[in-house]
Structure formats: C-alpha cells, structure tokens
Write an enzyme that holds these catalytic residues in place. Structure first.
Site, PDB file in Angstrom:
ATOM      1  N   GLU A   1     117.203  57.857  18.856  1.00  0.00           N
ATOM      2  CA  GLU A   1     117.883  56.717  17.929  1.00  0.00           C
ATOM      3  C   GLU A   1     119.160  56.842  17.805  1.00  0.00           C
ATOM      4  O   GLU A   1     119.781  55.807  17.652  1.00  0.00           O
ATOM      5  CB  GLU A   1     117.052  56.719  16.715  1.00  0.00           C
ATOM      6  CG  GLU A   1     115.469  56.508  16.613  1.00  0.00           C
ATOM      7  CD  GLU A   1     114.795  56.498  15.427  1.00  0.00           C
ATOM      8  OE1 GLU A   1     114.442  57.658  15.025  1.00  0.00           O
ATOM      9  OE2 GLU A   1     114.211  55.386  15.210  1.00  0.00           O
TER      10      GLU A   1
ATOM     11  N   ALA B   1     114.900  63.995  14.312  1.00  0.00           N
ATOM     12  CA  ALA B   1     114.932  64.566  12.762  1.00  0.00           C
ATOM     13  C   ALA B   1     114.345  66.081  12.519  1.00  0.00           C
ATOM     14  O   ALA B   1     113.569  66.388  13.381  1.00  0.00           O
ATOM     15  CB  ALA B   1     114.224  63.775  11.878  1.00  0.00           C
TER      16      ALA B   1
ATOM     17  N   GLU C   1     107.407  60.010  17.324  1.00  0.00           N
ATOM     18  CA  GLU C   1     107.003  59.922  16.274  1.00  0.00           C
ATOM     19  C   GLU C   1     105.541  59.836  15.748  1.00  0.00           C
ATOM     20  O   GLU C   1     104.965  60.054  14.715  1.00  0.00           O
ATOM     21  CB  GLU C   1     107.987  59.028  15.329  1.00  0.00           C
ATOM     22  CG  GLU C   1     109.358  59.442  15.167  1.00  0.00           C
ATOM     23  CD  GLU C   1     110.402  58.732  16.367  1.00  0.00           C
ATOM     24  OE1 GLU C   1     109.717  58.620  17.415  1.00  0.00           O
ATOM     25  OE2 GLU C   1     111.435  58.867  15.909  1.00  0.00           O
TER      26      GLU C   1
ATOM     27  N   GLY D   1     114.625  60.810  16.342  1.00  0.00           N
ATOM     28  CA  GLY D   1     115.855  60.650  15.911  1.00  0.00           C
ATOM     29  C   GLY D   1     116.893  60.887  16.900  1.00  0.00           C
ATOM     30  O   GLY D   1     118.233  60.195  16.711  1.00  0.00           O
TER      31      GLY D   1
HETATM   32  N1  3HC Z   1     112.531  69.513  13.652  1.00  0.00           N
HETATM   33  C1  3HC Z   1     112.258  70.888  13.402  1.00  0.00           C
HETATM   34  N2  3HC Z   1     111.903  71.847  14.120  1.00  0.00           N
HETATM   35  C2  3HC Z   1     111.612  71.440  15.363  1.00  0.00           C
HETATM   36  C3  3HC Z   1     111.837  70.252  15.905  1.00  0.00           C
HETATM   37  C4  3HC Z   1     112.232  69.262  15.040  1.00  0.00           C
HETATM   38  N3  3HC Z   1     112.215  68.020  15.442  1.00  0.00           N
HETATM   39  N4  3HC Z   1     111.537  70.220  17.069  1.00  0.00           N
HETATM   40  C5  3HC Z   1     111.231  71.574  17.601  1.00  0.00           C
HETATM   41  N5  3HC Z   1     111.313  72.063  16.482  1.00  0.00           N
HETATM   42  C6  3HC Z   1     111.195  73.682  16.456  1.00  0.00           C
HETATM   43  C7  3HC Z   1     109.838  74.154  16.791  1.00  0.00           C
HETATM   44  O1  3HC Z   1     109.063  74.114  15.587  1.00  0.00           O
HETATM   45  C8  3HC Z   1     109.718  75.597  17.413  1.00  0.00           C
HETATM   46  O2  3HC Z   1     110.131  76.306  16.234  1.00  0.00           O
HETATM   47  P1  3HC Z   1     109.706  77.896  16.115  1.00  0.00           P
HETATM   48  O3  3HC Z   1     110.311  78.490  17.479  1.00  0.00           O
HETATM   49  O4  3HC Z   1     110.008  78.411  14.901  1.00  0.00           O
HETATM   50  O5  3HC Z   1     108.353  77.936  16.512  1.00  0.00           O
HETATM   51  C9  3HC Z   1     111.299  75.445  17.897  1.00  0.00           C
HETATM   52  O6  3HC Z   1     111.867  74.132  17.573  1.00  0.00           O
HETATM   53  C10 3HC Z   1     111.034  75.300  19.621  1.00  0.00           C
HETATM   54  O7  3HC Z   1     110.260  74.275  19.920  1.00  0.00           O
HETATM   55  P2  3HC Z   1     109.129  74.223  20.941  1.00  0.00           P
HETATM   56  O8  3HC Z   1     108.397  75.770  20.776  1.00  0.00           O
HETATM   57  O9  3HC Z   1     108.221  73.307  20.897  1.00  0.00           O
HETATM   58  O10 3HC Z   1     109.964  74.181  22.386  1.00  0.00           O
HETATM   59  P3  3HC Z   1     109.677  73.431  23.589  1.00  0.00           P
HETATM   60  O11 3HC Z   1     110.650  73.992  24.249  1.00  0.00           O
HETATM   61  O12 3HC Z   1     108.305  74.194  24.092  1.00  0.00           O
HETATM   62  O13 3HC Z   1     109.714  72.179  23.294  1.00  0.00           O
HETATM   63  C11 3HC Z   1     110.436  69.981  22.398  1.00  0.00           C
HETATM   64  C12 3HC Z   1     110.757  71.311  22.956  1.00  0.00           C
HETATM   65  C13 3HC Z   1     110.087  69.122  23.641  1.00  0.00           C
HETATM   66  C14 3HC Z   1     111.504  69.299  21.964  1.00  0.00           C
HETATM   67  C15 3HC Z   1     109.311  70.231  21.269  1.00  0.00           C
HETATM   68  O14 3HC Z   1     109.729  71.232  20.301  1.00  0.00           O
HETATM   69  C16 3HC Z   1     109.352  68.758  20.618  1.00  0.00           C
HETATM   70  O15 3HC Z   1     108.313  68.120  20.886  1.00  0.00           O
HETATM   71  N6  3HC Z   1     109.551  68.718  19.245  1.00  0.00           N
HETATM   72  C17 3HC Z   1     109.333  67.653  18.493  1.00  0.00           C
HETATM   73  C18 3HC Z   1     110.142  66.235  18.916  1.00  0.00           C
HETATM   74  C19 3HC Z   1     109.821  65.227  17.840  1.00  0.00           C
HETATM   75  O16 3HC Z   1     108.695  64.937  17.570  1.00  0.00           O
HETATM   76  N7  3HC Z   1     110.563  64.337  17.273  1.00  0.00           N
HETATM   77  C20 3HC Z   1     110.797  63.362  16.519  1.00  0.00           C
HETATM   78  C21 3HC Z   1     110.928  64.124  15.204  1.00  0.00           C
HETATM   79  S1  3HC Z   1     110.400  62.782  13.984  1.00  0.00           S
HETATM   80  C22 3HC Z   1     111.812  61.834  13.971  1.00  0.00           C
HETATM   81  O17 3HC Z   1     112.677  62.056  14.723  1.00  0.00           O
HETATM   82  C23 3HC Z   1     111.988  60.758  12.829  1.00  0.00           C
HETATM   83  C24 3HC Z   1     112.829  59.723  13.133  1.00  0.00           C
HETATM   84  O18 3HC Z   1     112.619  58.574  13.574  1.00  0.00           O
HETATM   85  C25 3HC Z   1     113.574  59.235  11.711  1.00  0.00           C
END
Ligand code: 3HC
Ligand code: NAI
Length: 701
Positions: free
Chosen positions: A106, A64, A126, A103
């Site tokens: 998912e 997400a 998450e 997500g």
């Molecule tokens: N939403 C919005 N922005 C995101 C994002 C997300 N899910 N994941 C990463 N970004 C953004 C970062 O903030 C960063 O932005 P910036 O360049 O402006 O600082 C950019 O994308 C690149 O991210 P990273 O610097 O972290 O890049 P890496 O290559 O080092 O890592 C990654 C990539 C492993 C995908 C890491 O970004 C990560 O762990 N992201 C979060 C993943 C996550 O937690 N997903 C679950 C989201 S909650 C969800 O899905 C709810 C659902 O269950 C309903």
C-alpha cells in the site's frame, strides 16, 4: 535528525529513503515517523528532483507491524504517511524486492511509480489476518489492475509475481537491482520530462467497471465461494466495490472504518493469534541458538504406500532427491506409479506447470536394496502400523544409516520411544507424523521421544519448513496431540447418535461452526474400516460404527458409510437405512432417544476436546496452548477465524466449559468427561489457556 529505522541519502539529485527494520521491515511507529521526516527533508531540498523509496535487508516491507494491532494507535498512522507520499510534488519511485505485502504494498501504491526485481512477489494478505487492506489498498489496487483482478487478489490474499504484476500494470518496470534500478528509472523519467501520475487519479479501469459491473460481480462471487460466516472477505469485496462506486476519499474513509471494525473483532484477533502461534511453535524452550537444522541433501523413505508416496513427494517438491525402499519390485512400481499419477492430475488441473511430472519424477528413485540408506541425511519410515515390523526396520536403519542421519517414523499410534530403543542412537530418532494426503496437508507433528536430541528436533523442524509444512513439536503419547483430542470427539459422535442425533444433524452443526467437513462425512472419506480395525485391535466397541462396518459400509470407497453415495457421487446423502440402524441399536441397548438441540451438539463436539487439550498441557505433551491451536487449524480444519480450540475456549470462558463438562460427565456416566485438574484450576481462578501459555513462557525463559 537520526532515525535508525529509516536511512536518508542523496545520490545524483535523487533522494534515497531506505527503511531498515529487520527482519521484514514492518511499518512500526519508528519507521512511520522516520518516513515522514525523510520525506520532509527531500521536499525541502531544492537539489532533490525525485525520490526513491527502498528497503535494507532481505525484503521490501511486509506491511504494518502486526504486534501494534489492538494497542492504542500512535501517530503518524500509516494512512497519513501514505497520504504524504501520494501528495509529494516530487516523483517517488518504490524499489520492490523480496515479498512486498500488505501495508508495504500500500505504501508503494502511494508512490508514483514502482519497479521490482524479477523474483519479487507482492500481495495484500490482510484477509489472512481477518482484515482488509486498511491503508488504501482496496482503493488504489483496483485503479491499477482493475477491480476484477483486485478483488481476486485481495480476497485470496495470494501473492503476484513481478512478471504478472508488470503485465497487469501494478509495477512499471522490472529491474536487476532494486535501489540502483529505481534510481535509473527516476533519472530516465526526469530526462524524458515524464509527469508523475498519482494512482488515485487513474480512472480508466474504474470507469469501465462502473459502466458494467457484471464482471466484477462474477469475480467477487467466485472469490468468496465457500467463505460463509467469515467477515473479512465480505468487507474486502464491499471495499473494492467502493473503489468504482464512490469518490476516492469516500472509498478510503469507508475502508478505514471497516478496517477498524475488523481489527477489534474476534475473528481478526483469532487469525492474528494463529499467525504468531505458527511461528512460536518453532521455538523450543531450552534449545540453544547455535543448534541449527542440518542440511538435507538426500532422503530415503521406507514404504511407498499411501503415506510414503506422499512424504516422498514433499522432498521432490522441495528439489531434494528421494529414494523409496519397498519390499519388492511390484510394490515399488505401484508406489511410484501412484506418485506419477498424482503429479499428472496436478498438471492437468493447472496446479503444476506442463512437464512438472517429469522434472519431479527425475528426483525419485526406487530400490529394494537397503544399502542405499547410507546415502541419506534423513530416513522416514512409513510401513504398516506394526510395532514388531517397525522395530525390525529401525534396527536395520541403525545398521545402514550414516552416523548423524535423522531417523524418523511416521507412526500414528505407536510408541516412538520403543521404536527408538531398537537402535543404538535413540537421540537421532523421532516421529514425523504427516497427515493424509501427506503431499497436501500442512500439519507435521514432530514427536519427541525421551532421548531425542535438540539437534534432531531442529533438523526435523527445518526440513518440515522446507517442505512447506507447519511443524509442531509434541510429546510421545497415544494419539500425540491431534488424534488424541479427536478421539474425544469421535466418542461423543457415537454417543450423540445413540442419544438422539443423526449424522447429518451433527455434521451440519460442525460445518456451521466453520469446519470444512463434519466428522461423519470426514469418516466416510477417510474410510470407516481404519477406525474399526483399531477398535478391534484395542478391544473397544462403538455399536453403530461397528454395525455399519460389519455390513461392509466403509464409506465413500464402498458407496455407503454413515451416508449413501449413489452412482459414484462424492456428496454425502442421508440414508434412511442408517437412521433405522441407529434407532434399532439404541433400542437394543435400552437407550431412550431424545431431541438433541444444536447447542448441545456443538458443546459436545468441542468441550471434551478442549478438556483433553488441558490434559495434554498438564502432561507436557504440548509445549503451549497455542501449539494445540496450530495442530487443529492446520491438521483438522478448525476454522482459522476461530483461532483453534484453546483460543476459542478462552472466548467461551473456561468456567462455563468446566460447568458443562461436569454436567455431561454426570449425564453420561463418563468420568473422563469431568474437567481435568488444569481446566478446573484455570476456571476457578477466572483464567484462560492464554494465561497458562504466558506463565509457561516466563518459566521457560
Ligand atoms: N508485523 C510484525 N512482525 C512480523 C510481520 C509483520 N507484518 N511479518 C513478519 N513478522 C515477524 C514474524 O512474527 C517473525 O517473528 P519471530 O522471528 O519473532 O517469530 C519474523 O517477522 C520473521 O517472519 P517469518 O518467520 O514469517 O519469516 P519468513 O521469511 O518465513 O516470511 C513473510 C516472511 C512472508 C513476510 C511473512 O512473515 C509474512 O507473511 N508476514 C506477514 C505479512 C502480512 O500479513 N502483512 C500484512 C500485515 S497487515 C497490514 O499491513 C495492514 C495494512 O493494510 C494497514
Ligand atoms: P500403506 O499400507 O498404504 O503403505 C505401507 C507400505 O509399506 C506398503 O506399500 C508396503 O509394501 C510397505 N512395506 C511394508 N513392509 C515393508 C518393509 N519391510 N520394507 C519396505 N516397505 C514395506 O500404509 P499407510 O497408510 O501409508 O501407512 C503407513 C504408516 O503411516 C503407518 O505407520 C500409519 O499408521 C501411518 N500413518 C497413516 C496415515 C493415513 O491416513 N493412512 C496418517 C498418518 C500416519
């Protein structure tokens, strides 16, 4: 229909839907909208027999769009998109690669089949954002891999590699190329007349857990060990349990309810704050985008002691050859042996694979020959904390290092500018302040001197990230950010003991707040002699701690410190002798001890540090309040679900903190406890650190 975030194509009767939302294909509003439109199209086209869902760019979706959380929801929601995919009568194959997270995973579970490249990783992280998977993950994942494995994966948020995912039934095949592989899979499936099976309808593993939930209970309690006070893990467990105790639709509805509650709560807000803060910390105002980290192919570490050995391991762990320079062969052998032993322990514990010691040690070399410095792209000095010695060493580095090499000191207290001045290239010099144990602790304070160049900072951030650290750029001052704030807490610890509290009471308050350890147990672990030596050097006293050290009570290593450790135990036990010493010292100093309640202890364990954070910001030592939060979460065990000291201060309210600090300044007679100018100003304007951070960002832009 054109939606740049989602592409649509038909290849040999297979519709290919591809998300294109750099950098990580987050499932923001435009993507969700585009997915539904593309699915409509595929369903309406009678020539389309199957559908492939893929992604452009560097990864399948990472989940997400976190930036949308806390804002008014916009239809279609992710659950709606997934429901549509799930209900499609045409089989859908998801083509996973890179990191398929949250997500994103998912969404793939709403597809009927999943293929992935061999190096793909997937997970539901998450929980790390204070949430549970809210788009069906807690209901569908257990149906594929079983509730026991699902609860472990969801509560830890850890990623699973493609091979394990295949063995567990999470994916159906490993392919060489994601979209072409998924197309081939779809064609074979059609040719074989294989029916689509929805994940929601898979019942085998659910039925087994329902019949005997004992192994689920065991897995759940194992997964949630040491997570008291944190909301998300408990919600994750409850929701996965629902997967085998409730019908699918009810489980899904309950999951959504819990997700909505968590997403609005302070703990998730705090964890999302830290997620973005960690990334923001790497942005340096004024640094031009063309300034890039230099490539590091070889490293030299000067000094193979406690820190030098750990720092060198970071290079080897990242596959970078590293040379340790020591004063003599004996010290060198001692240092390398310690590194080898550390690797051996990791292999024994299963944290590293068999044979890892040898492969990592093959990247190490040791020497007493300073000419070897010429090979290095980076040199990190980690010798004794002695200014004259460090100056001599940097003059030597200047003589031997190639032009452009990064020269870093791991000093924890000394002036980085003074060290830099002993070279003719202060622009290439900075501090890289690792924390002990350096191979484990994630925080890396990058200390920028007056002359340090942006190039040097970019390279230090780059190599820090390569090592898996969380780099934060800080200014040059006594204690930098973390230890400077910690010193305030240490002062209060000593005062609180004299005024009436005991180490075990203070530690209990601090651990209940969420720190993994209290300050006294921590001190005993690190060794009380370190602080004693520094105090003596600086001519300051701490009556109780000094008295303990005078008795040879240096902490765990001597079996006695603030606590007693009997028969090699590592568990702190309160020691009546320490209580007597505290009471007698207070009496000798004419201090009337009193009952101190836990609220006061917590205030004094946090507010003086928050005040120091405000001073650090005033002086420009930290770029932004969120950097200070990152330092404390990654370096000192501040509970991530409390977001760090500045985030927490905003929740408490700066006016309350300022008022209490005024009170403590008066009560203790320590003017240093009075609110700093910035804290007073923000409190007066009913603002918080977040407002200060926003204003600083605007000014920098
Ligand atoms: N939403 C919005 N922005 C995101 C994002 C997300 N899910 N994941 C990463 N970004 C953004 C970062 O903030 C960063 O932005 P910036 O360049 O402006 O600082 C950019 O994308 C690149 O991210 P990273 O610097 O972290 O890049 P890496 O290559 O080092 O890592 C990654 C990539 C492993 C995908 C890491 O970004 C990560 O762990 N992201 C979060 C993943 C996550 O937690 N997903 C679950 C989201 S909650 C969800 O899905 C709810 C659902 O269950 C309903
Ligand atoms: P240590 O005493 O364990 O190791 C220092 C090593 O430097 C010794 O092995 C010594 O032989 C070597 N050495 C001394 N002079 C040398 C020279 N001229 N050439 C080559 N090697 C030389 O000390 P420790 O704890 O590793 O500390 C090193 C530095 O790291 C200090 O500046 C300290 O302040 C800093 N630091 C220490 C932390 C800790 O928790 N121990 C945390 C963060 C920083």
């Amino acid at each position: 229909m054109s939606n740049p975030a989602v592409h649509y194509d038909v290849i040999d009767g297979i519709a290919v839907i591809a998300i294109d939302n750099p950098p990580v294909n987050a499932l923001g509003h435009a993507v969700r909208h585009g997915l539904i439109a593309a699915l409509d199209r595929a369903e309406a086209d009678s020539a389309v027999k199957a559908i492939v869902l893929g992604c452009k760019g560097r990864t399948f979706s990472a989940g997400a769009d976190i930036t949308e959380f806390g804002k008014p929801p916009r239809d279609p929601g992710l659950h709606e998109v997934i429901e549509r995919f799930d209900n499609s009568t045409k089989p859908i194959v998801a083509a996973l690669f890179g990191t398929t997270l949250g997500g994103g995973l998912e969404l793939s579970l709403g597809c009927h089949f999943r293929v992935a490249t061999a190096d793909a990783k997937m997970g539901l992280p998450e929980v790390k954002l204070g949430l549970l998977p809210g788009a069906g993950g807690t209901q569908r994942l257990p149906r594929l891999i079983g509730p026991e494995k699902a609860v472990a994966a969801i509560v830890s948020g850890k990623m699973i590699g493609a091979k394990a995912a295949h063995a567990d039934g999470l994916i159906d095949a490993i392919v060489a190329d994601p979209i072409p592989g998924a197309i081939d899979f779809a064609k074979t499936m059609l040719a074989d007349g294989r029916k689509l099976v929805r994940v929601r309808d898979r019942s085998e593993k659910i039925t087994a857990a329902k019949a005997d939930p004992s192994s689920f209970d065991k897995a759940a309690s194992e997964a949630t060990k040491r997570l008291a006070g944190v909301e998300a893990p408990a919600a994750c467990v409850q929701s996965v349990r629902n997967a085998f105790t409730l019908p699918f639709e009810d489980g899904l509805a309950a999951e959504r309810g819990m997700f909505m509650k968590l997403v609005m709560g302070d703990q998730s807000r705090a964890q999302r704050h830290v997620f973005f803060a960690e990334r923001e910390a790497q942005k340096i105002p004024g640094m031009l985008p063309e300034v890039k980290a230099a490539k590091i192919s070889r490293a030299v570490v000067i000094g193979g002691g406690t820190m030098g050995g750990g720092i060198a391991m970071n290079f080897a762990n990242a596959g970078i050859p590293v040379t340790i320079i020591e004063t003599d062969e004996q010290a060198l052998t001692r240092g390398l042996d310690r590194v080898r032993q550390t690797y051996d322990v990791s292999v024994k514990r299963g944290a590293l694979p068999e044979g890892a010691t040898e492969t990592r040690m093959a990247l190490f070399s040791g020497t007493t020959d300073w000419a070897r410095i010429a090979e290095a792209d980076i040199v990190i000095e980690a010798v004794f904390e002695d200014m004259d010695l460090k100056k001599r060493i940097f003059a030597k580095l200047d003589a031997h290092a190639r032009q452009g090499a990064l020269l870093a000191t791991n000093t924890s207290t000394l002036d980085v500018d003074a060290i830099a001045q002993s070279t003719k290239r202060p622009a290439d010099v900075l501090g890289m302040h690792f924390f002990s144990p350096a191979n484990v602790m994630k925080l890396l304070e990058i200390v920028r001197g007056k002359a340090t160049s942006h190039q040097a900072i970019a390279t230090a951030i780059g190599i820090g990230k390569t090592m898996g650290k969380v780099p934060v750029v800080v200014g040059n001052c006594d204690g930098f950010v973390g230890n400077r704030m910690l010193a305030r807490r240490t002062t209060e610890c000593e005062r609180l003991m004299l005024e009436g509290a005991l180490p075990q009471q203070i530690d209990a308050v601090v651990t209940r707040f969420g720190f993994p350890m209290g300050p006294f147990a921590m001190g005993d672990l690190a060794g009380l002699d370190v602080g004693w030596r520094i105090r003596k050097h600086r001519g300051v006293t701490a009556p109780i701690s000094d008295a303990l050290c005078e008795q040879g009570r240096f902490g765990q290593k001597t079996g006695r410190g603030y606590y007693i450790y009997e028969n090699g135990s590592r568990t702190p036990a309160p020691d009546p002798e320490v209580e007597t010493l505290i009471v007698e010292t207070a009496a000798r100093l004419g201090i009337m001890r009193r009952q101190i309640d836990d609220d006061e202890i917590l205030e004094r364990m946090t507010y003086p540090m928050i005040n120091e954070a405000a001073r650090i910001l005033e002086e420009g030592i930290a770029i932004r309040p969120s950097d200070i939060d990152v330092v404390w979460v990654y370096g000192y065990g501040w509970p991530v679900w409390r977001g760090g000291p500045c985030f927490h201060a905003d929740l408490v309210g700066l006016s309350k903190i300022a008022e209490r600090l005024d009170h403590y300044a008066k009560a203790t007679g320590d003017a240093g406890l009075a609110p700093s100018a910035l804290l007073r100003q923000l409190a007066g304007e009913s603002k918080g650190f977040a407002d200060f951070g926003k204003a600083a960002k605007v000014a920098a832009e």
